[in-house]
Design a protein around this motif. Sequence first.
Motif, PDB file in Angstrom:
ATOM      1  N   ALA A 252      44.693  51.696  62.116  1.00 14.51           N
ATOM      2  CA  ALA A 252      43.421  52.315  63.150  1.00 14.51           C
ATOM      3  C   ALA A 252      44.014  52.117  64.922  1.00 14.51           C
ATOM      4  CB  ALA A 252      42.184  51.367  62.964  1.00 14.51           C
ATOM      5  N   ALA A 253      44.918  51.318  65.146  1.00 17.38           N
ATOM      6  CA  ALA A 253      45.184  51.339  66.560  1.00 17.38           C
ATOM      7  C   ALA A 253      46.093  52.607  66.797  1.00 17.38           C
ATOM      8  CB  ALA A 253      46.098  49.912  66.505  1.00 17.38           C
ATOM      9  N   LEU A 254      46.957  52.882  65.823  1.00 12.90           N
ATOM     10  CA  LEU A 254      47.572  54.073  66.038  1.00 12.90           C
ATOM     11  C   LEU A 254      46.837  55.362  66.036  1.00 12.90           C
ATOM     12  CD1 LEU A 254      50.623  53.029  63.613  1.00 12.90           C
ATOM     13  CD2 LEU A 254      51.091  53.592  66.063  1.00 12.90           C
ATOM     14  N   PHE A 255      45.713  55.328  65.409  1.00 10.49           N
ATOM     15  CA  PHE A 255      44.811  56.416  65.481  1.00 10.49           C
ATOM     16  C   PHE A 255      44.254  56.656  66.748  1.00 10.49           C
ATOM     17  CE2 PHE A 255      43.545  56.512  60.512  1.00 10.49           C
ATOM     18  CZ  PHE A 255      44.895  57.184  60.384  1.00 10.49           C
ATOM     19  N   VAL A 256      43.997  55.539  67.386  1.00  5.49           N
ATOM     20  CA  VAL A 256      43.336  55.420  68.953  1.00  5.49           C
ATOM     21  C   VAL A 256      44.728  55.901  69.725  1.00  5.49           C
ATOM     22  CG1 VAL A 256      42.702  54.098  70.655  1.00  5.49           C
ATOM     23  CG2 VAL A 256      41.955  53.589  68.364  1.00  5.49           C
ATOM     24  N   TYR A 257      45.704  55.646  69.622  1.00  5.84           N
ATOM     25  CA  TYR A 257      46.855  56.116  70.320  1.00  5.84           C
ATOM     26  C   TYR A 257      47.149  57.674  70.025  1.00  5.84           C
ATOM     27  CZ  TYR A 257      51.615  56.702  71.923  1.00  5.84           C
ATOM     28  OH  TYR A 257      52.823  57.006  72.665  1.00  5.84           O
ATOM     29  N   GLN A 258      46.793  58.093  68.976  1.00  2.00           N
ATOM     30  CA  GLN A 258      47.206  59.616  68.503  1.00  2.00           C
ATOM     31  C   GLN A 258      45.861  60.314  69.340  1.00  2.00           C
ATOM     32  OE1 GLN A 258      46.834  60.168  64.353  1.00  2.00           O
ATOM     33  NE2 GLN A 258      48.628  58.379  64.209  1.00  2.00           N
ATOM     34  N   GLN A 259      44.658  59.845  69.492  1.00  4.63           N
ATOM     35  CA  GLN A 259      43.634  60.520  70.104  1.00  4.63           C
ATOM     36  C   GLN A 259      43.946  60.409  71.772  1.00  4.63           C
ATOM     37  OE1 GLN A 259      40.551  61.868  69.392  1.00  4.63           O
ATOM     38  NE2 GLN A 259      41.308  61.656  67.440  1.00  4.63           N
ATOM     39  N   HIS A 260      44.759  59.495  72.331  1.00  2.00           N
ATOM     40  CA  HIS A 260      45.165  59.448  73.626  1.00  2.00           C
ATOM     41  C   HIS A 260      46.173  60.599  73.880  1.00  2.00           C
ATOM     42  CE1 HIS A 260      46.654  57.913  77.366  1.00  2.00           C
ATOM     43  NE2 HIS A 260      47.735  57.913  76.969  1.00  2.00           N
ATOM     44  N   LEU A 261      47.158  60.688  72.693  1.00  2.49           N
ATOM     45  CA  LEU A 261      48.063  61.655  72.921  1.00  2.49           C
ATOM     46  C   LEU A 261      47.706  62.868  72.926  1.00  2.49           C
ATOM     47  CD1 LEU A 261      51.029  60.097  70.749  1.00  2.49           C
ATOM     48  CD2 LEU A 261      51.188  60.311  73.031  1.00  2.49           C
ATOM     49  N   ALA A 262      46.621  63.358  72.150  1.00  2.00           N
ATOM     50  CA  ALA A 262      46.015  64.515  72.152  1.00  2.00           C
ATOM     51  C   ALA A 262      45.025  65.069  73.018  1.00  2.00           C
ATOM     52  CB  ALA A 262      45.601  64.757  70.689  1.00  2.00           C
ATOM     53  N   ARG A 263      44.765  64.019  73.887  1.00  2.54           N
ATOM     54  CA  ARG A 263      43.513  64.010  74.794  1.00  2.54           C
ATOM     55  C   ARG A 263      43.429  65.434  75.651  1.00  2.54           C
ATOM     56  NH1 ARG A 263      47.446  61.075  77.100  1.00  2.54           N
ATOM     57  NH2 ARG A 263      47.601  61.004  79.420  1.00  2.54           N
ATOM     58  N   TYR A 264      44.773  66.129  75.884  1.00  4.00           N
ATOM     59  CA  TYR A 264      44.478  67.329  76.871  1.00  4.00           C
ATOM     60  C   TYR A 264      44.772  68.416  75.857  1.00  4.00           C
ATOM     61  CZ  TYR A 264      44.899  64.221  80.706  1.00  4.00           C
ATOM     62  OH  TYR A 264      44.854  63.169  81.414  1.00  4.00           O
ATOM     63  N   ARG A 265      44.961  68.241  74.694  1.00  6.23           N
ATOM     64  CA  ARG A 265      45.176  69.371  73.754  1.00  6.23           C
ATOM     65  C   ARG A 265      46.223  70.257  73.812  1.00  6.23           C
ATOM     66  NH1 ARG A 265      39.616  69.179  74.399  1.00  6.23           N
ATOM     67  NH2 ARG A 265      38.423  68.624  72.392  1.00  6.23           N
ATOM     68  N   GLU A 266      47.357  69.599  74.649  1.00  3.23           N
ATOM     69  CA  GLU A 266      48.595  70.397  74.705  1.00  3.23           C
ATOM     70  C   GLU A 266      49.382  70.317  73.736  1.00  3.23           C
ATOM     71  OE1 GLU A 266      49.995  68.139  77.956  1.00  3.23           O
ATOM     72  OE2 GLU A 266      48.900  69.266  79.767  1.00  3.23           O
ATOM     73  N   ARG A 267      50.418  71.148  73.523  1.00  6.71           N
ATOM     74  CA  ARG A 267      51.256  71.448  72.223  1.00  6.71           C
ATOM     75  C   ARG A 267      51.914  70.208  72.207  1.00  6.71           C
ATOM     76  NH1 ARG A 267      52.650  76.812  70.390  1.00  6.71           N
ATOM     77  NH2 ARG A 267      51.396  78.419  71.894  1.00  6.71           N
ATOM     78  N   GLU A 268      52.805  69.567  73.188  1.00  3.26           N
ATOM     79  CA  GLU A 268      53.704  68.414  72.961  1.00  3.26           C
ATOM     80  C   GLU A 268      52.632  67.193  72.599  1.00  3.26           C
ATOM     81  OE1 GLU A 268      56.977  65.691  75.475  1.00  3.26           O
ATOM     82  OE2 GLU A 268      56.078  67.685  76.413  1.00  3.26           O
ATOM     83  N   GLY A 269      51.660  66.960  73.362  1.00  5.19           N
ATOM     84  CA  GLY A 269      50.912  65.963  73.000  1.00  5.19           C
ATOM     85  C   GLY A 269      50.449  65.981  71.457  1.00  5.19           C
ATOM     86  N   CYS A 270      49.814  66.896  71.189  1.00  6.03           N
ATOM     87  CA  CYS A 270      49.480  67.183  69.679  1.00  6.03           C
ATOM     88  C   CYS A 270      50.512  66.750  68.703  1.00  6.03           C
ATOM     89  CB  CYS A 270      48.683  68.437  69.632  1.00  6.03           C
ATOM     90  SG  CYS A 270      47.191  68.743  70.466  1.00  6.03           S
ATOM     91  N   PHE A 271      51.659  67.617  68.964  1.00 11.33           N
ATOM     92  CA  PHE A 271      52.778  67.418  68.092  1.00 11.33           C
ATOM     93  C   PHE A 271      53.195  65.959  68.242  1.00 11.33           C
ATOM     94  CE2 PHE A 271      57.373  67.760  66.960  1.00 11.33           C
ATOM     95  CZ  PHE A 271      57.039  68.572  65.727  1.00 11.33           C
ATOM     96  N   ARG A 272      53.165  65.009  69.305  1.00 13.28           N
ATOM     97  CA  ARG A 272      53.540  63.728  69.191  1.00 13.28           C
ATOM     98  C   ARG A 272      52.723  62.940  68.179  1.00 13.28           C
ATOM     99  NH1 ARG A 272      54.357  61.742  75.140  1.00 13.28           N
ATOM    100  NH2 ARG A 272      54.794  59.966  74.044  1.00 13.28           N
ATOM    101  N   ALA A 273      51.341  63.498  68.578  1.00  8.94           N
ATOM    102  CA  ALA A 273      50.349  62.625  67.561  1.00  8.94           C
ATOM    103  C   ALA A 273      50.532  62.873  66.243  1.00  8.94           C
ATOM    104  CB  ALA A 273      48.869  62.921  68.331  1.00  8.94           C
ATOM    105  N   PHE A 274      50.903  64.008  65.710  1.00  5.89           N
ATOM    106  CA  PHE A 274      51.095  64.399  64.523  1.00  5.89           C
ATOM    107  C   PHE A 274      52.298  63.633  64.103  1.00  5.89           C
ATOM    108  CE2 PHE A 274      54.040  66.901  61.821  1.00  5.89           C
ATOM    109  CZ  PHE A 274      53.462  66.829  60.640  1.00  5.89           C
ATOM    110  N   LEU A 275      53.379  63.489  64.809  1.00  5.90           N
ATOM    111  CA  LEU A 275      54.470  62.900  64.546  1.00  5.90           C
ATOM    112  C   LEU A 275      54.295  61.246  64.141  1.00  5.90           C
ATOM    113  CD1 LEU A 275      57.296  64.348  66.458  1.00  5.90           C
ATOM    114  CD2 LEU A 275      57.007  64.550  63.981  1.00  5.90           C
ATOM    115  N   ASN A 276      53.257  60.748  65.043  1.00 10.28           N
ATOM    116  CA  ASN A 276      53.026  59.153  65.024  1.00 10.28           C
ATOM    117  C   ASN A 276      52.426  58.760  63.517  1.00 10.28           C
ATOM    118  OD1 ASN A 276      50.921  57.215  65.850  1.00 10.28           O
ATOM    119  ND2 ASN A 276      52.459  56.611  66.939  1.00 10.28           N
ATOM    120  N   ASN A 277      51.964  59.671  62.885  1.00 14.39           N
ATOM    121  CA  ASN A 277      51.158  59.449  61.704  1.00 14.39           C
ATOM    122  C   ASN A 277      52.332  58.670  60.642  1.00 14.39           C
ATOM    123  OD1 ASN A 277      48.239  60.117  61.349  1.00 14.39           O
ATOM    124  ND2 ASN A 277      49.268  61.811  62.551  1.00 14.39           N
ATOM    125  N   ASN A 278      53.460  58.924  60.803  1.00 21.68           N
ATOM    126  CA  ASN A 278      54.411  58.424  60.076  1.00 21.68           C
ATOM    127  C   ASN A 278      54.505  56.832  60.172  1.00 21.68           C
ATOM    128  OD1 ASN A 278      57.008  57.882  58.517  1.00 21.68           O
ATOM    129  ND2 ASN A 278      57.920  57.298  60.626  1.00 21.68           N
TER     130      ASN A 278
END
Length: 294
Positions: A252-278
């Motif tokens: 759950a904490a990592l899900f919150v962090y992913q929302q933070h990474l993707a907050r601007y919907r930029e390519r790099e941020g969204c990709f890092r959020a995806f990778l974080n799911n590992n």
Amino acid sequence: MTSELLPRDLRGRLTDYAQLLRLNRPIGSLLLLWPTYWALWLAAGGVPDIRNLVVFTLGVFLMRAAGCAINDFADRKVDGHVKRTRDRPLASGRVAPAEAVLLFLILALIAFLLVVLFTNTLTLYLSFGGLVLAFIYPFMKRYTHLPQLFLGAAFSWAIPMAWAAEAGEISRLAWLLFTANVLWTVAYDTLYAMVDRDDDLKIGIKSTAVLFGDADRAIIAMLQGLVVLVLILVGSQAELGVFYYLGLAAMAALFVYQQHLARYREREGCFRAFLNNNWAGFAVFVGLFVDTLS
């Protein structure tokens, strides 16, 4: 050093095959592996049979590689128009479409033989469903805005298979786990699709990222919340303890962090959020592993 002993043309061909099968990018295999391990450990009530552990670990890597081959075959005419995929071996012409199909068939056959030789009849029957899902998913983005749902089913099919191999049946708990993983896959693959959304809109490729539009992050958050809730139900029905729930808290904490990474919907941020799911999947597995040992 060993690779330098091979002829240059052969080295290049093997490199292209490795890239086609994403051997250099194991994230997809890991996202498939953790839920499979969840199922094996829960079905066994602890450490699973070593034979099942080996079969399903190998099967995960084989079928993920096979899925990449057939995915690139399906996308061979569009990958060249997408920034992230334009240099893939099939899109750039370094690998022929027939080679990709052949690799898919070979890898799928090896995985099938593992099931035939080392598991039971129920798992064998289920394997046909897994093969169909692996084959049809890549083509769904042409017909529906929900290809991530088909990917979720394909990535989750190892759960009932692993449960059947370990327990000889499929319990309601296995389908709860299946549901959680489908929801999780749709969430993280939507983050992945957000990376390519601008290109997909130009060439007419469908995805949940396109469908959700500006509501993307809110819907992803809702899906992530449902994942945690369903996994809490799994823990309750399996009578799991504190370590499992600590793993869920980490997810759950990592899900919150992913929302933070993707907050601007930029390519790099969204990709890092995806990778974080590992790490989210790994956290649940560690919690489950420790809990079943205690």
